[in-house]
Enzyme design. Structure first.
Site, PDB file in Angstrom:
ATOM      1  N   GLU A 338     -14.796 -32.381   3.803  1.00  0.00           N
ATOM      2  CA  GLU A 338     -15.700 -31.783   4.792  1.00  0.00           C
ATOM      3  C   GLU A 338     -14.909 -31.060   5.862  1.00  0.00           C
ATOM      4  O   GLU A 338     -15.311 -29.992   6.337  1.00  0.00           O
ATOM      5  CB  GLU A 338     -16.568 -32.876   5.421  1.00  0.00           C
ATOM      6  CG  GLU A 338     -17.665 -32.365   6.346  1.00  0.00           C
ATOM      7  CD  GLU A 338     -17.249 -32.245   7.803  1.00  0.00           C
ATOM      8  OE1 GLU A 338     -18.081 -31.837   8.629  1.00  0.00           O
ATOM      9  OE2 GLU A 338     -16.082 -32.557   8.126  1.00  0.00           O
ATOM     10  N   HIS A 509     -10.599 -35.252  16.580  1.00  0.00           N
ATOM     11  CA  HIS A 509      -9.587 -34.588  15.755  1.00  0.00           C
ATOM     12  C   HIS A 509      -8.169 -34.864  16.241  1.00  0.00           C
ATOM     13  O   HIS A 509      -7.290 -34.008  16.133  1.00  0.00           O
ATOM     14  CB  HIS A 509      -9.841 -33.083  15.687  1.00  0.00           C
ATOM     15  CG  HIS A 509     -10.944 -32.718  14.760  1.00  0.00           C
ATOM     16  ND1 HIS A 509     -11.218 -31.426  14.383  1.00  0.00           N
ATOM     17  CD2 HIS A 509     -11.857 -33.485  14.106  1.00  0.00           C
ATOM     18  CE1 HIS A 509     -12.242 -31.412  13.551  1.00  0.00           C
ATOM     19  NE2 HIS A 509     -12.650 -32.658  13.373  1.00  0.00           N
TER      20      HIS A 509
END
Length: 591
Positions: A338, A509
């Site tokens: 993804e 992230h």
């Protein structure tokens, strides 16, 4: 070993009592939903997160661990999901596909105007990051340098003729003397990839994309990706808005130089989606839910998206332990890649739905005795779409991506567009509408949260997570999201607590997205919510209220001459939103 008669009677009494107690719930979707969701235990969901973090493998620089697609950490995570689902009686398969695995190796540097900048991977001890290497950036093959050249930046955010398309057209580079230099481009208006490819074609040796600056959510470091299908080969960096503006002002009276180095690993590897479904339930009315299993290369991804992964898994375990006699088949999916741009879910939806659409077209053409596809009219395509939606057994898809952010909000996809129709984050512009049933899914999610006396905020349908492929193929969808790098507002703090002007997920992230980066409350409540809504539809027949438009394809109608056709890849929104790539700053801005 002998078991006493008393013990046997006690066991039988417990089983019978449990069966009678639960049996009265299964005939009513709301009662079934309440019953199953009430059996979710917070500690059990967290235990899955612990298992996922334990299975992460070391990053190339040894600074963290990761579960990115193509790594051992991903494989070990996949094995854990598969084994758990098989142990609980689900029919489990994996779907293999190739995927471009990219990883930034140690040693990336960027120096601008004599200042050594701090990269996202090195922003520790409270230091603010200055730049990031964009995913799918090219190698520098050693140290490089060049003069900064700005293309067409625009800082007049309030001006009626403000232009947010810096670097989006090849003509933007005409007369800029970019060859052999570093192109500096403002974010906005098109994909990062388009900007970088245009710069490379103009002769740039590297590109820096600085944030747009037109919104609080667009001032920090651009932590973006060019996408796994990018053809760019030059180094590409993202930077903060204030730095880009500062460099631009300096460049008006002096030459600004940059030196940089980046080393990446980039290869095509095999990875796998996981699909698991109940043995029972109507196979012609499948209720599907999913979460992406992979993390970014920089960290273990425990909120993004271990949280969604764990929520799905614990719901599956609970459903199996209760021996719930679902009326409709329930299918679970854990998506790979993804973070590279929805690769796994797009592979699944295209592989499954495109042949069904072709079958529907063939059937209609044969029935109408049409031999040439060029003879098909708009009315014929209406019939094809109606037939396709009849033979497509997947009737809805629920998506769970980042459901445990530490500074969370309870975000519910705005299926009826009542709150976000005019939002820049909304992909359904003009008269376009999401598939039939999407608004009903939103109402059932809100039914749960209202019952828990929990506030929610509507999330625009930006198509930036794994529901995008289902939406494109006409499948009703919904889902939950607790926020990524955007900051919490005062109104949201009043509703949910937490910290104002702080990111929903300060470790988005990054290597610090670990077990300490998850709100146990948000994770627990959202896992209950996904259990409630999935169970509700697993026991519903019909799935959606009869008063909604029939057939399903009518929700695609725009007007008599324009329709959003099944299979159309509706472009993701020109988003100033949080979590804005195809989940991870894949800047899919509209032209």
């Amino acid at each position: 070993m002998q078991v006493s008669t008393t013990t046997i009677k006690t066991i039988l009494a417990t089983v019978v009592s449990s069966t009678l107690l639960s049996g009265c719930y299964w005939d009513d979707p709301v009662k079934a939903a309440k019953y199953v969701s009430s059996k979710i235990e917070s500690d059990d969901v967290v235990e899955h997160l612990e298992e996922l973090e334990a299975r992460a493998s070391a990053t190339s620089d040894g600074a963290s661990v990761t579960r990115a697609a193509g790594t051992l950490g991903y494989k070990h995570s996949l094995d854990y999901i598969v084994e758990t689902m098989q142990d609980h009686g689900y029919i489990v398969t994996t779907q293999e596909f190739d995927f471009r695995a990219w990883e930034e190796l140690a040693g990336t540097t960027l120096n601008v105007d004599g200042s050594e900048l701090i990269g996202v991977r090195n922003a520790t001890d409270g230091l603010e990051a200055d730049f990031s290497a964009m995913s799918y950036s090219g190698n520098s093959n050693g140290p490089l340098s060049g003069e900064l050249v700005f293309i067409t930046p625009d800082f007049r955010f309030e001006s009626p003729d403000y232009d947010s398309t810096d670097g989006c057209e090849a003509s933007d580079f005409d007369g800029k003397a970019v060859s052999g230099k570093v192109a500096v481009i403002q974010r906005g208006g098109c994909t990062f990839d388009a900007k970088v490819v245009n710069a490379e074609n103009a002769g740039a040796v590297a590109t820096i994309v600085f944030n747009q600056g037109n919104d609080e959510g667009r001032k920090s470091v651009v932590n973006g990706t060019l996408g796994s299908d990018s053809q760019a080969t030059i180094p590409a960096f993202g930077a903060r808005f204030d730095l880009g503006e500062q460099w631009y002002q300096t460049s008006q009276s002096a030459v600004v130089n940059a030196s940089f180095s980046i080393n990446v690993h980039d290869e095509v590897v095999l990875t796998q989606n996981i699909l698991a479904e109940t043995e029972g339930g109507n196979e012609e009315q499948v209720v599907m839910l999913g979460a992406h299993l992979d993390s970014v290369p920089e960290g273990p991804g425990i909120n993004d998206n271990g949280s969604g992964t764990a929520g799905l898994l614990e719901y599956a375990v609970t459903l199996a332990n209760l021996r719930a006699p679902v009326k409709n088949k329930v299918r679970f999916a854990w998506w790979a890649a993804e973070e590279a741009g929805l690769v796994g879910s797009e592979y699944y939806t295209n592989d499954l739905f495109a042949p069904l659409y072709a079958q529907a077209q063939t059937e209609i053409m044969q029935e109408l005795e049409i031999t040439d596809p060029s003879q098909l009219t708009s009315a014929h395509y209406d019939l094809i779409e109606e037939r396709y939606l009849q033979i497509n057994n997947i009737k809805l898809y629920l998506n769970f991506d980042m459901i445990g952010s530490p500074n969370y909000v309870f975000g519910v996809m705005d299926g009826d567009l009542s709150d976000t129709k005019n939002s820049p984050d909304n992909a359904y512009t003009g008269s376009f509408e999401p598939p039939f049933g999407t608004s009903d899914i939103e109402s059932i999610f809100n039914q749960f949260f209202n019952g828990q006396s929990e506030a929610t905020v509507p999330q625009a349908l930006s198509k930036r997570s794994d529901y995008a492929g289902f939406a494109d193929w006409g499948v009703a969808f919904g889902g939950l999201f607790t926020g990524a790098e955007k900051v919490k507002s005062a109104d949201e703090m009043d509703k949910f607590g937490g910290q104002i002007d702080v990111a929903y997920d300060i470790c988005y992230h990054q290597a610090c997205d670990d077990l300490n980066n998850v709100s146990h409350k948000a994770l627990f409540v959202n896992t209950q919510a996904l259990a409630y809504v999935t169970t509700y539809y697993a026991f519903s027949d019909p799935l959606f209220p009869a008063e909604e438009p029939q057939p399903m394809m009518q929700a695609f109608s725009v007007n008599a001459t324009e329709k959003l056709r099944v299979g159309t890849k509706l472009k993701a929104a020109d988003s100033v939103s949080d979590h804005d790539h195809f989940h991870g700053d894949f800047d899919q801005d509209r032209d």
